[in-house]
Each structure stands twice: as structure tokens, then as C-alpha cells.
Enzyme design. Structure first.
Site, PDB file in Angstrom:
ATOM      1  N   CYS A 130       0.806  -1.222   0.000  1.00  0.00           N
ATOM      2  CA  CYS A 130       0.000   0.000   0.000  1.00  0.00           C
ATOM      3  C   CYS A 130       0.842   1.277   0.000  1.00  0.00           C
ATOM      4  O   CYS A 130       0.542   2.239  -0.722  1.00  0.00           O
ATOM      5  CB  CYS A 130      -0.936   0.006   1.204  1.00  0.00           C
ATOM      6  SG  CYS A 130      -0.191  -0.657   2.700  1.00  0.00           S
ATOM      7  N   HIS A 242      -2.852   5.945   4.901  1.00  0.00           N
ATOM      8  CA  HIS A 242      -1.408   6.158   5.068  1.00  0.00           C
ATOM      9  C   HIS A 242      -1.036   7.557   4.568  1.00  0.00           C
ATOM     10  O   HIS A 242      -1.563   8.034   3.553  1.00  0.00           O
ATOM     11  CB  HIS A 242      -0.611   5.147   4.229  1.00  0.00           C
ATOM     12  CG  HIS A 242      -0.625   3.740   4.766  1.00  0.00           C
ATOM     13  ND1 HIS A 242      -1.136   3.391   5.988  1.00  0.00           N
ATOM     14  CD2 HIS A 242      -0.138   2.587   4.219  1.00  0.00           C
ATOM     15  CE1 HIS A 242      -0.986   2.087   6.179  1.00  0.00           C
ATOM     16  NE2 HIS A 242      -0.393   1.576   5.120  1.00  0.00           N
TER      17      HIS A 242
HETATM   18  C1  11C Z   1       1.343  -2.081   6.659  1.00  0.00           C
HETATM   19  N1  11C Z   1       1.983  -1.897   4.339  1.00  0.00           N
HETATM   20  O1  11C Z   1       0.900  -0.935   6.615  1.00  0.00           O
HETATM   21  C2  11C Z   1       1.691  -2.832   5.388  1.00  0.00           C
HETATM   22  C3  11C Z   1       0.554  -3.774   5.078  1.00  0.00           C
HETATM   23  O2  11C Z   1       3.171  -6.124   1.915  1.00  0.00           O
HETATM   24  O3  11C Z   1       1.073  -6.024   1.504  1.00  0.00           O
HETATM   25  C4  11C Z   1       0.662  -4.472   3.754  1.00  0.00           C
HETATM   26  C5  11C Z   1       1.779  -5.455   3.683  1.00  0.00           C
HETATM   27  C6  11C Z   1       2.019  -5.893   2.270  1.00  0.00           C
HETATM   28  O4  11C Z   1       1.507  -2.698   7.698  1.00  0.00           O
END
Ligand code: 11C
Length: 343
Positions: A130, A242
Site C-alpha cells: 500500500c 497512510h
Molecule cells: C502495513 N503496508 O501498513 C503494510 C501492510 O506487503 O502487503 C501491507 C503489507 C504488504 O503494515
């Protein structure tokens, strides 16, 4: 005629968002299956406003005759079942990190590298992390203009990235704070309520975390292998959405007006940059929205050709479910998936 679509990991936060996104976008579906691990079998999940699906057991689910499987069950489960689904002739779009860096698996953000989908020889396409997705959507128009050499990014990542359990932990700790309950720490390494944690995923040998490594290698695979990326990824007490502070160095001199115009035109980006109190987008405001929002765009005078900006996006949506559904839509538009019943 529509497609037969299976959503694997249907009871998780991303699986539910995929079902919601498919329904909202009126994806051409003839039949839909909600699939998950044995312990969720028989549970019910919603598809659109009127339909409820009974969850089927992934261990015994036969992918023969299914056109598309959208997987988000966790890396180990995808490792086992995605190749089985692809071998049955089903196109797999996998949300986990398991296949992303395999050379014969395209890693795709449709606004950035749609043509990589033509190389999906194994029948598996990987959906990026993401934090990478929202950044590359914003970087692409700028790279096309001035050619990016280096990106320095700090992230402020919501607990939804750690799934429903992460959101529950923030909620419980925040509630407990006011009644003097000691915080229960299970999903994160330290208390997340009223705190920031500079670790997402495990540590690598060089001192970076795996989340930071993903931002580097995925950006290079999707956008350009010559771009250098250094990330510091931080978990913050935000439920969904995010945020990223992005600093970019370019080969060529930058022109702020051209950068603004390109971001305004770019697919998947909304430029909201007012240079006044509140004239920017925060994570709370991007929940349920599709775009990668860019604000606080300005020249970075500390390097020869630099720009800095702030970027927020719904990590469950463009960061996961929406991007996966857009991959399927793009494959259909490129005539790379045909309904099995038609062939
Ligand atoms: C998080 N980005 O915010 C991560 C979740 O490799 O798909 C997704 C983890 C991934 O913790």
C-alpha cells in the site's frame, strides 16, 4: 457476459474491501465466491447492499472454471494456493508480498505500468504494498517530466495496515487509557495509542525494516530500476489512511507550475494544495476515496533539482482492494482475461 470471480481471504479487512469495491464499481460478475480458511467456513460476508455470501473453504475450493481470483489471505496461504488456482486456469491477483519480486510475476499499478500485465505468463499478478502504490501513482507524472534520481520518504502508516487486529488494538488501548487499563500489546512492538512506532515488519540485515525495503524494491520494479529510494516507515495511531512526506531529486531542473499541471492531469491523483490553513488532505479525509492525494507541493531548495510533497491515500482501498480490482479491469480492457465459459 460477466466473469466468475473468487475472493480469497474474504473475511479479512482487505477481502471485505475487495467485495465492496467489486460491487460499487459494478464489476462484470456472473458468479462470485467468498473463500477463506477452514476456520471461517460457513461465516457470512456481504456483497453489495443485498447479497450475502457463505464463506467456502479454501483447502477444498476447486478453481476450475473460475476466471479471476483476488487473493489477500496472507503470504504463506497465497504461496500454497495461488499457483494451484493459476494451474486451474484462473488469473490470480495476489495482494500479499509473496510473489512480488519474482521476475516472471508482474507487479502492477494500472496508472503506472499497465503494459506489464501482458507478461503475466504464470497467470499470477502481484498487487504492490500500500505505501508503495500511493507514492508511485504520484511520482509517475513527475518522473515523466523531469526523471527521478532519488526519493527520500517518511511514512505515517495507519493501523489498518496490520489488519482488523491492528485496528482493534488501537481502539482497545485508546479506550483503556482513560480508565487506567494497562495497554495490551500484541500486534505492534510497543503501545500504538498516543504513540508513533518506527518499525513496520521485521528488521533486515542492513538495519532497514522489510516495509522500507519493499518501498525501495517495489518502486524500482514498477516505475524505474534506476531510481534510488530510502524510506523510514512509521506506524501512527490512525485507523485508516497512510500518509507520506516525499522528497524527490530529479535529473532535470524542475518547474513547479509544470509539476502542478501534470499532477492535476494524472490518472489516480488529486492535487489539493491550497497553501493556507487546512489547505491539504489528511488521512481522515481520504477514507473511502480512490485517489492518491497530493498536497504541500513545493520546491526543495536544499538539493539541485528537488521537489517535496505530502501524499495520503486510503490504504485498504487504492493501497489494496481498489488497485487489485483495477488490475482485473485493465486486464479485461487489454483483452487478457476472457470468461472461461466463452473460450
Ligand atoms: C502495513 N503496508 O501498513 C503494510 C501492510 O506487503 O502487503 C501491507 C503489507 C504488504 O503494515
Amino acid at each position: 457476459m460477466g466473469y466468475r470471480v473468487a475472493v480469497v481471504g474474504a473475511t479479512g479487512a482487505v477481502g471485505r474491501e475487495i467485495l465492496k469495491t467489486l460491487a460499487e464499481r459494478a464489476f462484470p460478475i456472473d458468479e462470485i465466491a467468498a473463500v477463506a480458511s477452514a476456520r471461517s467456513t460457513g461465516q457470512e460476508v456481504s456483497f453489495g447492499d443485498r447479497k450475502v455470501l457463505k464463506v467456502q473453504n479454501l483447502d477444498t475450493f476447486d478453481f476450475t472454471g473460475w476466471d479471476i481470483a483476488l487473493f489477500s489471505p496472507g503470504g504463506a496461504v497465497s504461496a500454497k494456493h495461488a499457483p494451484r488456482a493459476a494451474a486451474a486456469g484462473c488469473i490470480v491477483i495476489d495482494n500479499t508480498s509473496h510473489f512480488r519480486m519474482e521476475p516472471d510475476v508482474p507487479l502492477v499499478v494500472p496508472e503506472v505500468n499497465p503494459n506489464a500485465l501482458k507478461k503475466a505468463r504464470r497467470g499470477i499478478i502481484a498487487n504492490p504494498n500500500c505505501s508503495t502504490i500511493q507514492m508511485v501513482v504520484a511520482l509517475k507524472p513527475l518522473h515523466d517530466l523531469f526523471t527521478i534520481r532519488r526519493v527520500v520518504v517518511a511514512t505515517y502508516q495507519a493501523v489498518a495496515g496490520a489488519g482488523k487486529e491492528g485496528m482493534d488494538e488501537l481502539f482497545a488501548q485508546a479506550k483503556g487509557f482513560f480508565v487506567n487499563d494497562p495497554p495490551k500489546i500484541e500486534q505492534f512492538t510497543k503501545q500504538i495509542a498516543f504513540n508513533c512506532i518506527p518499525q513496520i515488519d521485521r528488521f533486515m540485515d542492513d538495519g532497514a525494516t522489510k516495509e522500507e525495503w519493499k518501498m525501495t524494491v517495489e518502486t524500482r520494479k514498477i516505475l524505474d530500476p534506476d531510481i534510488a529510494v530510502i524510506a523510514t516507515c512509521v506506524r501512527v495511531p490512525v485507523f485508516i489512511g497512510h500518509s507520506e512526506a516525499v522528497h524527490v531529486e530529479f535529473e532535470e531542473p524542475v518547474d513547479l507550475a509544470r509539476a502542478r499541471a501534470a499532477l492535476r492531469e494524472a490518472d489516480g491523483v488529486i492535487l489539493h494544495d491550497e497553501r493556507e490553513d487546512g489547505g491539504y488532505v489528511t488521512p481522515l479525509e481520504c477514507v473511502g476515496e480512490d485517489a492518491s492525494y497530493v498536497s504541500r507541493l513545493r520546491v526543495d531548495p536544499t538539493v539541485p533539482n528537488g521537489l517535496a510533497f505530502w501524499c495520503v491515500s486510503d490504504n485498504l482501498r487504492k493501497g489494496a482492494a481498489l488497485n487489485a480490482v483495477q488490475i482485473a479491469e485493465t486486464m479485461i480492457a487489454l483483452d487478457l482475461i476472457r470468461p472461461a465459459a466463452k473460450v
